[in-house]
Design a protein around this motif. Structure first.
Motif, PDB file in Angstrom:
ATOM      1  N   GLY A 152       0.824  -1.200   0.000  1.00 48.39           N
ATOM      2  CA  GLY A 152       0.000   0.000   0.000  1.00 48.39           C
ATOM      3  C   GLY A 152       0.854   1.243   0.000  1.00 48.39           C
ATOM      4  N   TRP A 153       0.220   2.349   0.261  1.00 51.30           N
ATOM      5  CA  TRP A 153       0.936   3.617   0.315  1.00 51.30           C
ATOM      6  C   TRP A 153       1.435   3.835   1.730  1.00 51.30           C
ATOM      7  CZ3 TRP A 153      -4.276   4.294  -1.742  1.00 51.30           C
ATOM      8  CH2 TRP A 153      -4.307   4.153  -3.136  1.00 51.30           C
ATOM      9  N   ARG A 154       2.710   4.143   1.864  1.00 52.02           N
ATOM     10  CA  ARG A 154       3.266   4.441   3.183  1.00 52.02           C
ATOM     11  C   ARG A 154       2.589   5.689   3.720  1.00 52.02           C
ATOM     12  NH1 ARG A 154       9.172   3.708   4.857  1.00 52.02           N
ATOM     13  NH2 ARG A 154       9.091   2.628   2.878  1.00 52.02           N
ATOM     14  N   ALA A 155       2.050   5.570   4.905  1.00 51.62           N
ATOM     15  CA  ALA A 155       1.346   6.693   5.531  1.00 51.62           C
ATOM     16  C   ALA A 155       2.336   7.460   6.407  1.00 51.62           C
ATOM     17  CB  ALA A 155       0.158   6.177   6.340  1.00 51.62           C
ATOM     18  N   ASP A 156       3.168   8.252   5.771  1.00 47.63           N
ATOM     19  CA  ASP A 156       4.207   8.981   6.484  1.00 47.63           C
ATOM     20  C   ASP A 156       3.801  10.383   6.912  1.00 47.63           C
ATOM     21  OD1 ASP A 156       6.166   7.059   6.611  1.00 47.63           O
ATOM     22  OD2 ASP A 156       7.131   7.653   4.757  1.00 47.63           O
ATOM     23  N   ASP A 157       2.617  10.823   6.505  1.00 47.90           N
ATOM     24  CA  ASP A 157       2.246  12.175   6.886  1.00 47.90           C
ATOM     25  C   ASP A 157       2.042  12.261   8.393  1.00 47.90           C
ATOM     26  OD1 ASP A 157      -0.989  12.251   7.351  1.00 47.90           O
ATOM     27  OD2 ASP A 157      -0.373  10.725   5.887  1.00 47.90           O
ATOM     28  N   ARG A 158       2.348  13.387   8.962  1.00 42.72           N
ATOM     29  CA  ARG A 158       2.312  13.560  10.422  1.00 42.72           C
ATOM     30  C   ARG A 158       0.942  13.285  11.018  1.00 42.72           C
ATOM     31  NH1 ARG A 158       5.948  18.965  11.112  1.00 42.72           N
ATOM     32  NH2 ARG A 158       7.951  17.906  11.060  1.00 42.72           N
ATOM     33  N   THR A 159      -0.107  13.717  10.345  1.00 45.28           N
ATOM     34  CA  THR A 159      -1.459  13.535  10.889  1.00 45.28           C
ATOM     35  C   THR A 159      -1.791  12.061  11.038  1.00 45.28           C
ATOM     36  OG1 THR A 159      -2.158  15.608   9.870  1.00 45.28           O
ATOM     37  CG2 THR A 159      -3.897  14.074  10.534  1.00 45.28           C
ATOM     38  N   THR A 160      -1.533  11.259  10.000  1.00 41.33           N
ATOM     39  CA  THR A 160      -1.837   9.829  10.069  1.00 41.33           C
ATOM     40  C   THR A 160      -0.998   9.147  11.126  1.00 41.33           C
ATOM     41  OG1 THR A 160      -2.482   9.770   7.748  1.00 41.33           O
ATOM     42  CG2 THR A 160      -1.892   7.669   8.756  1.00 41.33           C
ATOM     43  N   ARG A 161       0.292   9.407  11.132  1.00 40.31           N
ATOM     44  CA  ARG A 161       1.174   8.745  12.101  1.00 40.31           C
ATOM     45  C   ARG A 161       0.835   9.161  13.530  1.00 40.31           C
ATOM     46  NH1 ARG A 161       5.077   5.517  10.387  1.00 40.31           N
ATOM     47  NH2 ARG A 161       6.368   5.826  12.215  1.00 40.31           N
ATOM     48  N   ALA A 162       0.488  10.412  13.731  1.00 39.23           N
ATOM     49  CA  ALA A 162       0.111  10.867  15.072  1.00 39.23           C
ATOM     50  C   ALA A 162      -1.189  10.215  15.522  1.00 39.23           C
ATOM     51  CB  ALA A 162      -0.019  12.383  15.090  1.00 39.23           C
ATOM     52  N   SER A 163      -2.096   9.974  14.577  1.00 44.15           N
ATOM     53  CA  SER A 163      -3.379   9.351  14.910  1.00 44.15           C
ATOM     54  C   SER A 163      -3.248   7.851  15.122  1.00 44.15           C
ATOM     55  CB  SER A 163      -4.393   9.618  13.800  1.00 44.15           C
ATOM     56  OG  SER A 163      -4.639  10.995  13.687  1.00 44.15           O
ATOM     57  N   ALA A 164      -2.178   7.249  14.628  1.00 36.30           N
ATOM     58  CA  ALA A 164      -1.985   5.798  14.707  1.00 36.30           C
ATOM     59  C   ALA A 164      -1.043   5.434  15.843  1.00 36.30           C
ATOM     60  CB  ALA A 164      -1.449   5.285  13.372  1.00 36.30           C
ATOM     61  N   GLN A 165      -1.193   6.064  16.969  1.00 41.74           N
ATOM     62  CA  GLN A 165      -0.294   5.815  18.095  1.00 41.74           C
ATOM     63  C   GLN A 165      -0.926   4.938  19.179  1.00 41.74           C
ATOM     64  OE1 GLN A 165       3.006   6.597  18.270  1.00 41.74           O
ATOM     65  NE2 GLN A 165       2.702   7.149  16.144  1.00 41.74           N
ATOM     66  N   ASP A 166      -1.958   4.186  18.825  1.00 42.57           N
ATOM     67  CA  ASP A 166      -2.579   3.270  19.796  1.00 42.57           C
ATOM     68  C   ASP A 166      -1.612   2.163  20.205  1.00 42.57           C
ATOM     69  OD1 ASP A 166      -5.256   4.484  19.756  1.00 42.57           O
ATOM     70  OD2 ASP A 166      -5.219   3.818  17.668  1.00 42.57           O
ATOM     71  N   VAL A 167      -0.710   1.831  19.285  1.00 42.82           N
ATOM     72  CA  VAL A 167       0.362   0.871  19.561  1.00 42.82           C
ATOM     73  C   VAL A 167       1.670   1.482  19.067  1.00 42.82           C
ATOM     74  CG1 VAL A 167      -1.109  -1.179  19.410  1.00 42.82           C
ATOM     75  CG2 VAL A 167       0.029  -0.336  17.375  1.00 42.82           C
ATOM     76  N   ALA A 168       2.769   1.042  19.622  1.00 41.81           N
ATOM     77  CA  ALA A 168       4.066   1.569  19.202  1.00 41.81           C
ATOM     78  C   ALA A 168       4.368   1.143  17.769  1.00 41.81           C
ATOM     79  CB  ALA A 168       5.155   1.066  20.131  1.00 41.81           C
ATOM     80  N   ILE A 169       4.867   2.060  16.972  1.00 43.92           N
ATOM     81  CA  ILE A 169       5.331   1.754  15.616  1.00 43.92           C
ATOM     82  C   ILE A 169       6.847   1.682  15.706  1.00 43.92           C
ATOM     83  CG2 ILE A 169       5.400   2.479  13.205  1.00 43.92           C
ATOM     84  CD1 ILE A 169       2.800   4.084  13.823  1.00 43.92           C
ATOM     85  N   LEU A 170       7.368   0.474  15.669  1.00 47.38           N
ATOM     86  CA  LEU A 170       8.798   0.259  15.839  1.00 47.38           C
ATOM     87  C   LEU A 170       9.574   0.685  14.603  1.00 47.38           C
ATOM     88  CD1 LEU A 170       8.576  -3.201  17.617  1.00 47.38           C
ATOM     89  CD2 LEU A 170       8.611  -0.906  18.638  1.00 47.38           C
ATOM     90  N   SER A 171      10.875   0.801  14.733  1.00 43.69           N
ATOM     91  CA  SER A 171      11.704   1.317  13.647  1.00 43.69           C
ATOM     92  C   SER A 171      11.663   0.436  12.399  1.00 43.69           C
ATOM     93  CB  SER A 171      13.143   1.494  14.110  1.00 43.69           C
ATOM     94  OG  SER A 171      13.688   0.248  14.497  1.00 43.69           O
TER      95      SER A 171
END
Length: 77
Positions: free
Chosen positions: A33-52
């Motif tokens: 899919g499309w990498r969701a790198d925009d700040r809004t999406t990543r900030a909203s997807a913080q229910d679980v840790a996104i590891l490196s």
């Protein structure tokens, strides 16, 4: 690992993304899919840790039928 291709976004034309496969051994879904790198999406997807070594992937709603088909394939085999 043998992947069974289920399908790709019908609106992607000659481009390859997004797409869905099922691992024929583990029955895992593999999603391109499309990498969701925009700040809004990543900030909203913080229910679980996104590891490196992980990322968030956005798959359009129009691909829901392909995801259902992939789930059916994984369940039936």
């Amino acid at each position: 690992m043998a992947l069974r291709f289920v399908g790709k976004d019908p609106e992607s034309g000659d481009h390859g993304s997004p797409a869905v496969w099922v691992d024929e051994v583990t029955k895992d879904l593999v999603i391109q899919g499309w990498r969701a790198d925009d700040r809004t999406t990543r900030a909203s997807a913080q229910d679980v840790a996104i590891l490196s070594h992980e990322t968030v992937v956005r798959v359009p709603k129009r691909m829901v039928p392909l995801l259902r088909e992939a789930l059916d394939v994984a369940e039936l085999d």
